[in-house]
Scaffold this active site. Structure first.
Site, PDB file in Angstrom:
ATOM      1  N   PHE B 243       0.829  -1.218   0.000  1.00 15.05           N
ATOM      2  CA  PHE B 243       0.000   0.000   0.000  1.00 15.05           C
ATOM      3  C   PHE B 243       0.858   1.260   0.000  1.00 15.05           C
ATOM      4  O   PHE B 243       0.448   2.302   0.501  1.00 15.05           O
ATOM      5  CB  PHE B 243      -0.972   0.002   1.182  1.00 15.05           C
ATOM      6  CG  PHE B 243      -1.671  -1.311   1.378  1.00 15.05           C
ATOM      7  CD1 PHE B 243      -2.589  -1.761   0.442  1.00 15.05           C
ATOM      8  CD2 PHE B 243      -1.389  -2.119   2.463  1.00 15.05           C
ATOM      9  CE1 PHE B 243      -3.212  -2.988   0.595  1.00 15.05           C
ATOM     10  CE2 PHE B 243      -2.002  -3.347   2.619  1.00 15.05           C
ATOM     11  CZ  PHE B 243      -2.924  -3.785   1.686  1.00 15.05           C
ATOM     12  N   GLY B 470      -0.416  -8.837  -3.507  1.00 14.69           N
ATOM     13  CA  GLY B 470      -1.829  -9.109  -3.283  1.00 14.69           C
ATOM     14  C   GLY B 470      -2.661  -8.579  -4.437  1.00 14.69           C
ATOM     15  O   GLY B 470      -3.870  -8.755  -4.504  1.00 14.69           O
ATOM     16  N   ASN B 619      -8.358  -9.671 -15.032  1.00 13.05           N
ATOM     17  CA  ASN B 619      -8.915 -10.809 -14.282  1.00 13.05           C
ATOM     18  C   ASN B 619     -10.031 -10.230 -13.433  1.00 13.05           C
ATOM     19  O   ASN B 619      -9.773  -9.434 -12.523  1.00 13.05           O
ATOM     20  CB  ASN B 619      -7.838 -11.479 -13.406  1.00 13.05           C
ATOM     21  CG  ASN B 619      -8.425 -12.594 -12.521  1.00 13.05           C
ATOM     22  OD1 ASN B 619      -9.543 -12.478 -11.994  1.00 13.05           O
ATOM     23  ND2 ASN B 619      -7.687 -13.669 -12.349  1.00 13.05           N
ATOM     24  N   THR B 622      -9.663 -10.808  -9.431  1.00 14.47           N
ATOM     25  CA  THR B 622      -8.659 -10.052  -8.676  1.00 14.47           C
ATOM     26  C   THR B 622      -8.914  -8.548  -8.800  1.00 14.47           C
ATOM     27  O   THR B 622      -8.649  -7.793  -7.864  1.00 14.47           O
ATOM     28  CB  THR B 622      -7.234 -10.402  -9.146  1.00 14.47           C
ATOM     29  OG1 THR B 622      -7.126 -10.169 -10.543  1.00 14.47           O
ATOM     30  CG2 THR B 622      -6.910 -11.853  -8.852  1.00 14.47           C
ATOM     31  N   GLY B 690      -5.002   1.473 -14.615  1.00 15.25           N
ATOM     32  CA  GLY B 690      -4.778   1.097 -13.217  1.00 15.25           C
ATOM     33  C   GLY B 690      -6.074   0.896 -12.453  1.00 15.25           C
ATOM     34  O   GLY B 690      -7.071   1.569 -12.699  1.00 15.25           O
ATOM     35  N   GLU B 693      -5.829   1.517  -7.092  1.00 14.32           N
ATOM     36  CA  GLU B 693      -6.093   2.681  -6.252  1.00 14.32           C
ATOM     37  C   GLU B 693      -7.412   3.362  -6.592  1.00 14.32           C
ATOM     38  O   GLU B 693      -7.807   4.318  -5.925  1.00 14.32           O
ATOM     39  CB  GLU B 693      -4.934   3.676  -6.379  1.00 14.32           C
ATOM     40  CG  GLU B 693      -3.623   3.071  -5.903  1.00 14.32           C
ATOM     41  CD  GLU B 693      -2.408   3.869  -6.320  1.00 14.32           C
ATOM     42  OE1 GLU B 693      -1.559   4.139  -5.460  1.00 14.32           O
ATOM     43  OE2 GLU B 693      -2.296   4.233  -7.504  1.00 14.32           O
TER      44      GLU B 693
END
Lengths: 171, 732, 330
Positions: B243, B470, B619, B622, B690, B693
């Site tokens: 993070f 992760g 995916n 995820t 992205g 976030e």
């Protein structure tokens, strides 16, 4: 001091500093690193294991205090190729991301399902008596001792709900 | 060979033609069985022969100098091997992507909790006790610990903008809000504490660490130690969350490396949880003045965001608070300003979605306030202010499905049932309200390399030093290669987290999957070209399916084309001019339903929905988890998370997980996430953007807007803890 | 963690014999080891009492309950008699900590839980409780969780236990075996101290005293019992304010009431004047306000915890409304 521990059915004799937590004995003296150290103060739940079938924080107890106890860690629950249903559920529902809190979540849930079956109420149970139905809210309250910073809580609850229902149906 | 692409033009949608149905599918993580069975091995979990344990010692002053470390006070303790304090120690972790050492030196103390020494002993218990017993003398200097009163304040040029006349526009507008919001210091608090095991083999250092960006970390560690990067190898195959806190090399890695060299044996240093809070990056607090003015139609005429943040002296990072505000909404009169107070507090750096995570908490609540002032639905206000071109630079936008996300979210969430007037819905003691906010996160691409090997047995390997913290890298890269090479994903292995592998971009800024994925895509394109040549067709004609290649009227099993052995290709992606020619971002819409207790002011989130568009989804499983996780961070930002500093010496008061309140399971409802189909050709050759976030950006504002709708209390000081809500509730 | 001698006791008498100066009993260990790792507590000797035969919950001859000191919080909360007769205690236990911690934490240990004050927990900070004479860091510092009642200029810490608050409302007695082997009973009201000028002395126990049981009086008939806890997370956070209530209606008047509060003071707080204000009266919002006025007549905020004063009032009122089934005044 010499300490004998019963872990996942195996007897282990260790020579330990009395200060050694049960968690450190597992991780650093027995190579059982599935139990994780996230805070070392009982605040995150990543180190959850079973002692005599009950879930506890292994970081907040001394190895020396657990002679004669039956200890179960994540390594004793299932392994790749032979996963326990709850472990498979965590994979299927993506009940984790980084994976660090995951063994603790699974150990905690394993015992929690049995606690509910024994009729243990929780703070959110409408009544203190009678059978417990593991609603999402019940699961969430009972699993609130296991932090997940990736915040896979949605998948965690789904995996546990499914495992509890399967367990129920098998009766 | 290497297939190279500089992203200087929008790219064709090659992945829409491979038609395997693998990429994007909600497949399980390949490393999942290892993680759920406790067999995935993290940094601190290696037991090396003759390894010693180190424990960091923290400064207990806020500013000054270490005058003396009384080694004798602990050297005689059982098992103690060394007390080491070295001028190469890091004052604080490197900023993300620095690629060079941060400020070094253990003698000058800049904040309470700074690591100033490491005590090494045969066992962890011995090292910890000796570290706690070490006597240190200081020469104390006066510290600046309060960002509001700090004596030194910088105004970085890149954070100032004055366009038009905001004051005049505010004065002329029929609807305007001029409000100040604050957000507190927050901590990443990954579940795995920062940990390193250092082992030397002659001049070569192997570090098993928990890091996000290995290419940079290798350079940072080498620079910190004064050695060549060639002599450093870092291994981080599993990282227990980052993070942002593991972007740059951190003090424990350097301390372990120096100690291991000095003692001639491997040394492990794991930060205690309290040290993670004190000694790794914090998210800066912010004070943000938001000014918004709108015409009678609800179109923005003015937009301003002026903020004060803080950091240590000597740190160039400052929270990019207004990052999304620049491109999100129109309004010709604009003012942005930033002040950076220099304080003696833990170093400030990137924490999940630096900029948007805090900037949108203020902006999206202020938009809610403007909607009420203008008598407009909050969704309608936002839709009316989606600009055609970037309101400052005038460049075009790449794919942007914001309006569609807002509409789809409203439909799914039942937004039409919301009363615009607060306090209209009550269930017993609970007041129920709905809120929404825009989600937006700037999209960035980063240089990436990856190597793909196709074996004659029909298996493939993709390798890069990219990490999976992760985020799903193992799953995504495997699927991408499977899609490109016509293989089932079980036949593809991803090998990550080792600096001996081709350098990737690292996990940060949400660029990992797009950048690494593009590099792997390029490598596969190279292999497809080789296969086509072998088969005798063109690359465009080549079809790969289930281990068979076809092209024109030719057809061959892969094994027949690989009789010379495996095919190996590297992909190399470099960002190009599309980054400047297009305003690129991922977008979405957050919706929250909360219940506010009319007695106590406690808030519970009852429902939460995010609808997102981030280009191609690689995916779905995820990606969904990434968004859910981000949204929960939004709940934490809205309701519970706050690092408290002592007002006198600035030390972090709540430096553990009992008192720094990350959301627990019961704080979080079942979180619903939906994706809209989108391709962003300007973003990268795989059309993705992205996502790591996006989920947090704006999420907390939706919760706080819902609190207002529930009870009419507008909390402008995050988090909206019960005391702040209570202050606005009527007497019982 | 400082090195210590580890000794296993097999009977209370051997335990008290082993527990000399510098020694601590360890049972659940969830608070003691937490503090030992930080070296906030540095016992030279740990006497492991987990093998003592103190794990039973039995009926007393008077019809009350005798709870062995080693009964875990989980077992106590789930005990059928506790759930049926003392629901305020079950609820309080279940509101505390987590499933894992409740499985370890014991009745005796929970009574002796130390404060969560941030300054107590950090050996680099002044704290009169940890290091007498060093000062109180919380006064003038960050004091969101601190006391508004009964504090002193030397210490503003709160007692963190939920269980003890319920036991205070239930008028529990604590059974103690002294170092001399003699047993005695202490009313829970007399177990915990206010900080005054010796905040390091948290209880009236003497060195070597071993808590062996908690005695609950016979259950009160026809009572409303509730434990309401207000906190910063939905679960797994210490109480900012909590109220344990045992209330009996006598017709349309309040026949009797016991109210104990957590999060407000250095000990589970109970004020007889509050209960006197209510007893024999017809329930109404005015009456509840009077009770709150009485409770908070000497309340003193420290800045960061000022909100606890209105929060305690509101929480008390809501609990009393529920207990008496009184509708809110329009």
């Amino acid at each position: 001091m010499e300490i004998t521990l019963d872990i996942n059915g195996d007897r282990q004799v260790l020579d330990l500093d009395p200060r050694t937590s049960l968690l450190d004995a597992l991780r650093h003296h027995l190579g059982l690193t599935g139990s994780k150290k996230g805070c070392d103060h009982g605040q995150c739940g990543a180190c959850t294991i079973l002692v005599n079938g009950r879930r506890i924080n292994s970081c907040l107890t001394l190895a020396a205090m657990h002679e004669d106890d039956e200890i179960t860690t994540i390594e004793g629950i299932g392994r790749p190729g032979h996963l326990a249903p709850l472990q498979e559920g965590f994979v299927r529902h993506d009940g984790f991301q980084c994976g660090y809190c995951t063994p603790g979540q699974i150990m905690s849930a394993t015992a929690m399902i049995e606690e509910a079956r024994e009729g243990w109420p929780s703070y959110v149970s409408p009544s203190l008596e009678g059978d417990i139905e593991l609603s999402d809210e019940e699961i969430a309250e009972r699993m609130s001792g296991n932090l997940c910073r990736c915040a896979a809580y949605t998948g965690i609850v789904q995996a546990i709900r499914e495992a509890a229902e399967t367990r129920e149906a098998a009766e | 060979m290497t297939t190279y692409l500089k992203m200087d033009a929008p790219q064709p949608r090659h992945l829409d033609e491979t038609a395997q149905g693998v990429l994007g599918a909600p497949q399980d993580r390949p490393e999942g069985p290892l993680k759920v069975s406790g067999r995935a091995v993290y940094a601190a979990e290696h037991e090396l022969d003759n390894m010693a344990d180190g424990f960091l010692v923290r400064a207990t002053i806020s500013k000054g100098r270490v005058v003396r470390i009384d080694e004798a006070s602990v050297k005689a303790m059982p098992g103690v091997l060394a007390v080491i304090s070295d001028e190469r120690f890091l004052r604080n972790p490197a900023q993300g992507g620095a690629g060079a050492a941060p400020v070094q030196g253990a003698a000058e103390v800049a904040y309470f909790g700074q690591p100033i020494a490491v005590v090494v002993a045969e066992t962890f218990e011995q090292a910890r006790h000796a570290a706690r017993s070490l006597k240190v003398e200081y020469a104390v200097e006066e510290a600046d610990v309060d960002p509001e009163t700090a004596s030194k304040v910088d105004t970085p040029d890149r954070r100032q903008l004055d366009q038009g006349d905001i004051a005049a526009a505010m004065g002329d507008a029929p609807h305007a809000v001029d409000v100040t919001y604050t957000t507190p210091v927050q901590s990443s608090a990954p579940m795995e504490p920062h940990a390193s095991i250092a082992e030397w083999d002659g001049d070569r250092l192997i570090l098993r660490g928990s890091y996000q960006m290995l290419k940079f970390n290798r350079a940072e560690l080498a620079d910190s130690l004064g050695i060549s990067a060639q002599n450093v190898r870092i291994l981080s195959p599993y990282v227990g969350g980052g993070f942002g806190s593991k972007l740059g090399i951190a003090p424990e890695a350097v301390a372990a490396s120096i100690a291991a060299q000095e003692l001639g044996r491997p040394v492990r240093v794991v930060m205690a949880r309290q040290q993670v809070f004190e000694g790794t990056m914090r998210r800066s607090e912010t004070r943000q003045r938001i000014r918004l003015a709108a015409d009678t139609e609800g179109r923005l005429t003015a937009l301003g965001q002026e903020d004060r943040v803080s950091n240590l002296v000597g740190e160039s990072f400052s929270e990019p608070t207004a990052q999304a505000t620049h491109f999100l909404y129109g309004g010709e009169n604009r003012r942005f300003k930033q002040e950076v107070a220099r304080v003696n507090r833990t170093c400030a750096g990137s924490v999940r979605a630096p900029g948007e995570a805090v900037g949108m908490l203020a902006l999206e609540c202020a938009m809610d306030e403007l909607a009420e002032a203008a008598g407009l639905d909050p969704i309608e206000l936002r839709k009316r202010n989606i600009p055609d071109l970037h309101p400052e630079s005038g460049i075009q936008y790449s794919a942007r499905s914001l309006a569609a996300c807002l509409d789809e979210g409203a439909r799914r969430f039942g937004w039409s049932e919301r009363s615009p007037e607060p306090g209209q819905r009550r269930e017993g003691e609970w007041l129920i309200g709905l809120g929404m906010a825009t989600a937006a996160r700037a999209n960035v691409l980063s240089e990436a390399q990856a190597r793909v090997t196709l074996h004659p047995d029909g298996t493939a390997l993709v390798e890069t030093d990219m990490t999976d913290i992760g985020t799903g890298t193992y799953a995504v890269l495997r699927q991408l290669v499977a899609e490109m090479l016509g293989l089932p994903s079980e036949k593809v292995e991803a090998r990550l987290g080792d600096t001996d592998l081709p350098p990737g971009p690292g996990s940060g800024g949400s660029w990992g999957a797009s950048s690494s994925g593009s590099a792997a895509f390029l490598a596969c394109r190279g292999i497809r070209q080789m296969l086509a040549t072998k088969l005798g067709c063109t690359a465009d004609e080549l079809r790969l399916q289930d281990g068979t290649a076809t092209g024109g009227n030719l057809r061959a099993p892969l094994a027949d084309l690989l009789t010379d052995g495996p095919m190996v290709e590297e992909g190399h992606l470099v960002p190009g001019t599309t980054a400047k020619e297009f305003s690129q971002a991922s977008y979405g819409a957050h919706f929250a339903e909360v219940a506010v207790n009319a007695t106590t002011g406690e808030t519970r989130v009852r429902r939460m929905l995010g609808v997102f568009a981030a280009g191609r989804i690689l995916n779905e499983k995820t990606a969904r988890s990434q968004c859910q996780g981000g949204m929960v961070w939004g709940i934490g930002a809205a309701l519970t998370e706050e690092i408290a500093h002592d007002p006198r010496d600035g030390h972090i008061v709540n430096r553990d997980l009992a008192e720094y309140h990350v959301p627990v399971n019961l704080d979080v409802p079942q979180i619903e996430v939906a994706f809209l189909d989108e391709r962003d050709d300007a973003a990268c050759p795989i059309q993705s953007k992205g996502i790591g976030e996006l989920g947090i950006s704006g999420a907390g504002a939706a919760v706080v807007n819902a609190i207002y709708n529930a009870c009419g209390v507008r909390v402008r000081e995050y988090p909206a803890t019960l005391d702040k809500v209570l202050a606005g509730l009527p007497a019982l | 963690m400082r090195p210590f001698d580890y000794i296993r006791a097999d009977a209370p008498a051997t335990a008290t014999k082993e527990a000399g100066a510098g020694a601590r009993y360890i049972a659940g260990g969830t608070n003691l080891l937490d503090l030992m790792k930080l070296e906030v507590m540095t016992p030279e000797r740990l006497v492991d009492i987990t093998r003592l035969d103190l794990r039973d919950v039995e009926r007393t001859p008077e019809g009350g309950l005798k709870i062995g000191a080693l009964v875990t919080n989980s077992d106590l909360a789930a005990h059928p008699d506790v759930r049926r007769d003392y629901p305020v205690l079950s609820r309080a236990l279940l509101s505390g900590a987590t499933g894992q911690l409740r499985n370890k934490a014991t009745a005796g240990g929970n009574l002796l839980q130390r404060t969560r004050c941030y300054y107590f927990y950090d050996p680099a900070q002044p704290c009169n409780k940890r290091d007498p004479g060093s000062g109180c860091g919380a006064i003038g510092g960050f004091n969101r969780i601190h006391a508004i009642l009964g504090a002193s200029e030397h210490c503003i810490a709160t007692h963190p236990s939920d269980m003890a608050v319920a036991m205070r409302a239930l008028d529990a007695e604590i059974e103690v075996e002294g170092a001399d082997g003699a047993g005695r009973r202490i009313p829970i009201a007399d177990l915990h101290r206010l900080p005054s000028d010796t905040p390091q002395d948290e209880t009236t126990l003497a060195p070597g005293d071993l808590i062996t049981a908690v005695i609950l009086p016979p259950p009160a008939k026809n009572t409303f019992q509730a434990y309401r806890k207000v906190r910063d997370r939905a679960s797994y956070a210490f109480a900012l304010v909590s109220v344990a209530c045992v209330l009996r209606m006598d017709g349309d008047r309040i026949g009797g009431v016991a109210l104990a509060f957590g999060g407000l003071a250095h000990k589970p707080w109970r004020d007889p004047e509050v209960e006197a204000t209510l007893t024999g009266e017809s329930p109404s919002d005015d009456l509840f306000d009077k009770a709150a006025d009485t409770l908070l007549r000497e309340a003193q905020g420290q800045g960061g915890n000022d909100f606890k004063i209105p929060l305690a009032r509101r929480t008390l009122k809501a609990v009393l409304r529920e207990a008496t089934q009184t509708e809110a005044a329009a």
